[in-house]
Design an enzyme around this catalytic site. Sequence first.
Site, PDB file in Angstrom:
ATOM      1  N   HIS A  82       0.867  -1.186   0.000  1.00  0.00           N
ATOM      2  CA  HIS A  82       0.000   0.000   0.000  1.00  0.00           C
ATOM      3  C   HIS A  82       0.900   1.232   0.000  1.00  0.00           C
ATOM      4  CE1 HIS A  82      -3.113   2.789   0.812  1.00  0.00           C
ATOM      5  NE2 HIS A  82      -3.172   2.706   2.117  1.00  0.00           N
ATOM      6  N   HIS A 230      -1.604  -1.643  10.790  1.00  0.00           N
ATOM      7  CA  HIS A 230      -1.799  -0.826  12.004  1.00  0.00           C
ATOM      8  C   HIS A 230      -2.326  -1.721  13.122  1.00  0.00           C
ATOM      9  CE1 HIS A 230      -1.466   3.006   9.859  1.00  0.00           C
ATOM     10  NE2 HIS A 230      -2.341   2.573   8.976  1.00  0.00           N
TER      11      HIS A 230
HETATM   12 FE1  FEO Z   1      -4.091   3.768   3.886  1.00  0.00          FE
HETATM   13 FE2  FEO Z   1      -2.504   3.113   6.798  1.00  0.00          FE
HETATM   14  O1  FEO Z   1      -2.709   3.850   5.107  1.00  0.00           O
END
Ligand code: FEO
Length: 403
Positions: A82, A230
């Site tokens: 990403h 995350h």
């Molecule tokens: Fe879409 Fe954590 O970036």
Amino acid sequence: MKNIFSAVRVSEHVYWVGAIDWNIRDFHGYTTPRGSTYNAFLILADKITLIDVVKAPYREEMLQRIRSLIDPSRIDYVVSNHSELDHSGALRDVVTLVKPEKVFASAIGAKTLRELGLYPESLEITPVKDGETLSLGNLDLIFLETRMIHWPDSMFSYLKQDELLFSQDAFGMHLATQERFADEIPADILAYEAATYYGNIVLPYSPIVLKALDRVLALGLSIKTIAPDHGPVWRKDLGVILGYYQKWALQKPEPKAVVVYATMWHSTEKMARAIAEAMAQAGLRVKLISMNESHRSEVAYEILEAGALVVGSPTLNNNLLPQMADVMTYLKGLKPANLVGAAFGSYGWSGESVRDLEAILKDMKVEIASETVSCKHVPDETVLEKCHDLGCAVAARLLERLK
Ligand code: FEO
């Protein structure tokens, strides 16, 4: 210099080498009171492979975690799942330092990394195709494009031998912890932060999430570990996070209403309270949110499982109160589905806000379940009764839909 930061093993061949951002509180408009992590992963295969990098200021923290295992110059491959800057900001520096044999991204990812200036012009990026397998020597990495979850470039990578899915933003949450695994964190915190993340980031792409979940099921991939970009890694009870995504992506409404308003001199607030009371009396769970005190992210969390959205604003200079313009712009972009609703508000002389709010609700494809209620100056008993009727009408329509 002594290595302060160290890697954490997440599966037989994979180590977490990311960074913890304890202090971030605004993530492009989404408030993150518990901070976040930028997860990068190192696969110790014959071809040593780094999956994603971190936000630019955290480059050294990531490199130290890598150095706790190997000299970074031994990295053979880098994969960018990403290209948003929280996962690619350090890429240019890392590639320049490490000089990997190859860097891989989806075709759109390769283009986006160039467009964002995150990759040296003189070096190649190898685009990979959906379903392609990359041999790491003793291990295999399979790429699955997941366009628009949540950028056009996004893809998952699946490490076959470890049965581990690198899922980039999907299944993630903004939660800074020293614990690396979901099973080390209280379930209520996981549920809240996963929902807030879904509501604020993933919600507009829910139809695509459903297709992606179906596709992963259809491929029959055995998944033991989910490693998002995350928050914590899931190594136990994967059904919890997968179940949440299945539920939230379906956007099946529950008997819950959210009343969102802002107020100047408490008139719109009095109206909001009468509406909320009526809906609670009708049997709905009700959440009343004043935008004078609350953040738009809270609204995105609350509407995730709601079936009704009722919005109110006074008129200021022929317009919505700015707090309501803010949250309505945000909500419109998040594309919540399957809602019924209505608009209300107070005014001094012109009264455009209620008309404008109703127009936004219609634009959002919210089914209007009641006529608007407008009030000049301060609501009297008659106005408050109308507000109560509005609440009853919205609740009745939602309960009818839920039959
Ligand atoms: Fe879409 Fe954590 O970036």
